[in-house]
Design a protein around this motif. Sequence first.
Motif, PDB file in Angstrom:
ATOM      1  N   LEU A   1      12.724  11.462   8.321  1.00 36.22           N
ATOM      2  CA  LEU A   1      12.746  11.493   6.859  1.00 36.22           C
ATOM      3  C   LEU A   1      13.679  12.555   6.314  1.00 36.22           C
ATOM      4  O   LEU A   1      14.071  12.496   5.150  1.00 36.22           O
ATOM      5  CB  LEU A   1      11.331  11.651   6.286  1.00 36.22           C
ATOM      6  CG  LEU A   1      10.627  10.294   6.075  1.00 36.22           C
ATOM      7  CD1 LEU A   1      10.139   9.737   7.382  1.00 36.22           C
ATOM      8  CD2 LEU A   1       9.537  10.366   5.053  1.00 36.22           C
TER       9      LEU A   1
ATOM     10  N   LEU B   1       0.437   7.293   5.842  1.00 40.26           N
ATOM     11  CA  LEU B   1       0.872   8.306   6.801  1.00 40.26           C
ATOM     12  C   LEU B   1       0.168   8.019   8.123  1.00 40.26           C
ATOM     13  O   LEU B   1      -0.942   8.527   8.386  1.00 40.26           O
ATOM     14  CB  LEU B   1       0.544   9.718   6.312  1.00 40.26           C
ATOM     15  CG  LEU B   1       1.106  10.842   7.192  1.00 40.26           C
ATOM     16  CD1 LEU B   1       2.624  10.883   7.100  1.00 40.26           C
ATOM     17  CD2 LEU B   1       0.505  12.189   6.832  1.00 40.26           C
TER      18      LEU B   1
ATOM     19  N   TRP C   1       4.481   3.658  10.870  1.00 39.28           N
ATOM     20  CA  TRP C   1       5.865   4.166  10.950  1.00 39.28           C
ATOM     21  C   TRP C   1       6.427   4.056  12.368  1.00 39.28           C
ATOM     22  O   TRP C   1       7.649   4.095  12.541  1.00 39.28           O
ATOM     23  CB  TRP C   1       5.923   5.626  10.504  1.00 39.28           C
ATOM     24  CG  TRP C   1       5.758   5.814   9.028  1.00 39.28           C
ATOM     25  CD1 TRP C   1       4.594   6.073   8.353  1.00 39.28           C
ATOM     26  CD2 TRP C   1       6.790   5.775   8.041  1.00 39.28           C
ATOM     27  NE1 TRP C   1       4.844   6.187   7.010  1.00 39.28           N
ATOM     28  CE2 TRP C   1       6.193   6.012   6.797  1.00 39.28           C
ATOM     29  CE3 TRP C   1       8.170   5.566   8.093  1.00 39.28           C
ATOM     30  CZ2 TRP C   1       6.917   6.057   5.605  1.00 39.28           C
ATOM     31  CZ3 TRP C   1       8.902   5.607   6.911  1.00 39.28           C
ATOM     32  CH2 TRP C   1       8.270   5.842   5.682  1.00 39.28           C
TER      33      TRP C   1
ATOM     34  N   TRP D   1       8.677  12.153  13.008  1.00 37.48           N
ATOM     35  CA  TRP D   1       8.557  11.578  11.671  1.00 37.48           C
ATOM     36  C   TRP D   1       9.365  12.376  10.642  1.00 37.48           C
ATOM     37  O   TRP D   1      10.235  11.811   9.964  1.00 37.48           O
ATOM     38  CB  TRP D   1       7.087  11.504  11.238  1.00 37.48           C
ATOM     39  CG  TRP D   1       6.875  10.759   9.952  1.00 37.48           C
ATOM     40  CD1 TRP D   1       6.881   9.400   9.784  1.00 37.48           C
ATOM     41  CD2 TRP D   1       6.643  11.314   8.657  1.00 37.48           C
ATOM     42  NE1 TRP D   1       6.670   9.081   8.462  1.00 37.48           N
ATOM     43  CE2 TRP D   1       6.508  10.242   7.748  1.00 37.48           C
ATOM     44  CE3 TRP D   1       6.526  12.623   8.157  1.00 37.48           C
ATOM     45  CZ2 TRP D   1       6.257  10.421   6.382  1.00 37.48           C
ATOM     46  CZ3 TRP D   1       6.264  12.804   6.797  1.00 37.48           C
ATOM     47  CH2 TRP D   1       6.146  11.719   5.930  1.00 37.48           C
TER      48      TRP D   1
ATOM     49  N   HIS E   1      10.221   4.394  11.117  1.00 41.77           N
ATOM     50  CA  HIS E   1      10.915   5.626  10.703  1.00 41.77           C
ATOM     51  C   HIS E   1      12.324   5.722  11.292  1.00 41.77           C
ATOM     52  O   HIS E   1      13.178   6.418  10.723  1.00 41.77           O
ATOM     53  CB  HIS E   1      10.058   6.858  11.017  1.00 41.77           C
ATOM     54  CG  HIS E   1       9.940   7.255  12.460  1.00 41.77           C
ATOM     55  ND1 HIS E   1      10.972   7.855  13.144  1.00 41.77           N
ATOM     56  CD2 HIS E   1       8.907   7.163  13.330  1.00 41.77           C
ATOM     57  CE1 HIS E   1      10.577   8.094  14.396  1.00 41.77           C
ATOM     58  NE2 HIS E   1       9.337   7.680  14.521  1.00 41.77           N
TER      59      HIS E   1
ATOM     60  N   LEU F   1       2.767  17.061   1.129  1.00 40.79           N
ATOM     61  CA  LEU F   1       2.031  15.797   1.128  1.00 40.79           C
ATOM     62  C   LEU F   1       1.132  15.721  -0.093  1.00 40.79           C
ATOM     63  O   LEU F   1       0.626  16.741  -0.569  1.00 40.79           O
ATOM     64  CB  LEU F   1       1.216  15.658   2.415  1.00 40.79           C
ATOM     65  CG  LEU F   1       2.018  15.713   3.723  1.00 40.79           C
ATOM     66  CD1 LEU F   1       1.090  15.655   4.934  1.00 40.79           C
ATOM     67  CD2 LEU F   1       3.075  14.620   3.773  1.00 40.79           C
TER      68      LEU F   1
ATOM     69  N   GLY G   1       5.662  13.263   1.032  1.00 39.02           N
ATOM     70  CA  GLY G   1       4.986  12.025   1.401  1.00 39.02           C
ATOM     71  C   GLY G   1       3.743  11.868   0.543  1.00 39.02           C
ATOM     72  O   GLY G   1       2.971  12.827   0.409  1.00 39.02           O
ATOM     73  N   GLN G   2       3.571  10.692  -0.038  1.00 38.47           N
ATOM     74  CA  GLN G   2       2.392  10.433  -0.899  1.00 38.47           C
ATOM     75  C   GLN G   2       1.791   9.133  -0.440  1.00 38.47           C
ATOM     76  O   GLN G   2       2.487   8.128  -0.335  1.00 38.47           O
ATOM     77  CB  GLN G   2       2.849  10.377  -2.365  1.00 38.47           C
ATOM     78  CG  GLN G   2       1.772   9.997  -3.365  1.00 38.47           C
ATOM     79  CD  GLN G   2       1.620   8.523  -3.510  1.00 38.47           C
ATOM     80  OE1 GLN G   2       2.595   7.787  -3.607  1.00 38.47           O
ATOM     81  NE2 GLN G   2       0.370   8.032  -3.481  1.00 38.47           N
TER      82      GLN G   2
ATOM     83  N   TYR H   1       7.662   8.052  -0.819  1.00 38.90           N
ATOM     84  CA  TYR H   1       8.263   9.148  -0.047  1.00 38.90           C
ATOM     85  C   TYR H   1       9.583   9.472  -0.712  1.00 38.90           C
ATOM     86  O   TYR H   1      10.280   8.567  -1.185  1.00 38.90           O
ATOM     87  CB  TYR H   1       8.471   8.699   1.407  1.00 38.90           C
ATOM     88  CG  TYR H   1       7.169   8.242   2.053  1.00 38.90           C
ATOM     89  CD1 TYR H   1       6.675   6.950   1.843  1.00 38.90           C
ATOM     90  CD2 TYR H   1       6.394   9.109   2.829  1.00 38.90           C
ATOM     91  CE1 TYR H   1       5.463   6.531   2.379  1.00 38.90           C
ATOM     92  CE2 TYR H   1       5.182   8.698   3.374  1.00 38.90           C
ATOM     93  CZ  TYR H   1       4.716   7.416   3.147  1.00 38.90           C
ATOM     94  OH  TYR H   1       3.509   7.006   3.669  1.00 38.90           O
TER      95      TYR H   1
ATOM     96  N   LYS I   1       2.181   4.037  -2.223  1.00 35.37           N
ATOM     97  CA  LYS I   1       2.639   4.947  -1.171  1.00 35.37           C
ATOM     98  C   LYS I   1       4.111   5.207  -1.440  1.00 35.37           C
ATOM     99  O   LYS I   1       4.891   4.241  -1.484  1.00 35.37           O
ATOM    100  CB  LYS I   1       2.493   4.334   0.217  1.00 35.37           C
ATOM    101  CG  LYS I   1       1.055   4.081   0.645  1.00 35.37           C
ATOM    102  CD  LYS I   1       0.551   2.712   0.242  1.00 35.37           C
ATOM    103  CE  LYS I   1      -0.821   2.508   0.839  1.00 35.37           C
ATOM    104  NZ  LYS I   1      -1.724   1.700  -0.009  1.00 35.37           N
TER     105      LYS I   1
END
Length: 461
Positions: free
Chosen positions: A274, A369, A374, A270, A226, A291, A250-251, A349, A347
Amino acid sequence: ISKSRGVSELYKHAQPFSFFLTKVAGIADKYNSTLALDIKDILSADMGNLVASCQFNYMFDIPWLIQQYPKEFRSKPLLIVHGEQGPSKTELEAEAIDYKNIRFCQAKLEMMYGTHHTKMMLLQYDTGMRVVIHTSNLIKQDWHQKTQGIWISPLFPKMAKPSATEGDSLTYFKKNLLEYVSAYKAYQLKDWINNISEHDMSAARVVIIGSVPGRHTGDQMRSWGHLKLKRVLQQHGPSNTAVTKWPVIGQFSSVGSMGANKEAWLCGEWLQSLSAVNGGTTLPSVPPLQLVFPTKDNVRCSLEGFPAGGSIPYSINVAKKQMFLHDFFHQWRSEGQGRSRAMPHIKTYLRPSPDSQKTAWFLVTSANLSKAAWGALEKKGTQLMIRSYEIGVLFLPKFFGDKELFDVSSNLELLKSSTNVFPLPFDLPLTDYVKGKDRPWLWDIPYMDLPDTNGNIWCPR
Ligand SMILES: O=C(O)c1c[nH]c2c(Br)cccc2c1=O
């Protein structure tokens, strides 16, 4: 129809982003005939005349993988980069005993609980080299009825002589790829490192965001996880004024332990990374966080039914310690792409506008996640501890034409008729969990009250 439209035409239509989803069995053809590829398409001779390949991944079915290459390429040298140890390493190597062209490279995993998640193909052709960064394991089920992401590089031409610095892109793609592959410190990768240095990658427009295990300090801290993403957003991200109050989304398909509360890591280091902005110092406040993680009913009603949850390994023992996390969760919904019932293993973001029309950036990656993926700051922020290997690609508007934002949509009809709209894998705005009804999918508890798509219940043991 998709059969007749060669892969190279599908590829052309997906430019400049070159971001695809995997084809899904059992949905209307129109959702598979644009911006969607199967592994056989990626490996097809339409993409180049293969000389050798290198497959980085987490799970492998060797005989199935070989079958995905065109016949004429099945005996070309193939290097498998994995994270297996001991008996499972022996088992993996045994699967390849009949294939003289297959070699193995075991990625070092010296940090407890670390995994080799990275999913990447290095494809050497007689005319150049291509890099594919994606989210699917090399097993049949990962390419059947799930939502997965794929980025395919341009064909990188060979240079007169090798260079670690010549032939790089504005996004330092070649430098970052060399740093990533070199971090394995594996002699089996020497030839591929040399191969990469022999190619002109100046056409690459994405930024590599990788993770390698270790306790990274000094300059290395901002090379991974990150903190890499934070640094890139501070250098090339949106202005603060452009994205004030815009959420971070976030996915992901799995969740690690977040610690005691949201401040411990999620909304601390985190989210601060982001939500980084151009020139930004660490902002006093963090933006809203949203999320995306499938509900138990999203899984139950999916194309695969409850077995889809076998690839969504969120454990009750982790979940029960972090109920705060679930307040951020939203359903998996992808009506625009025809993939609401194709469970996510992708995944992603992003930093979308409140009106869902724009995003300031988009990342597709192997990273779920988790702190393992990260990184977590230690020793008063002087080192970043990462457990796993991960890799993803970041799309930034400034590298796709002179603009600060991407137009976005998940609506395939709209995407077909426009150029330069970024294709989202799921619908915006997000869909809330139904209060008092929806629960996050957990893979290690039974569900016996309602049948799944195939009329089955779920009894894990
Ligand atoms: O990186 C990945 O792709 C994955 C990592 N761990 C998994 C576990 Br544990 C159980 C089931 C599926 C996966 C998976 O798909």
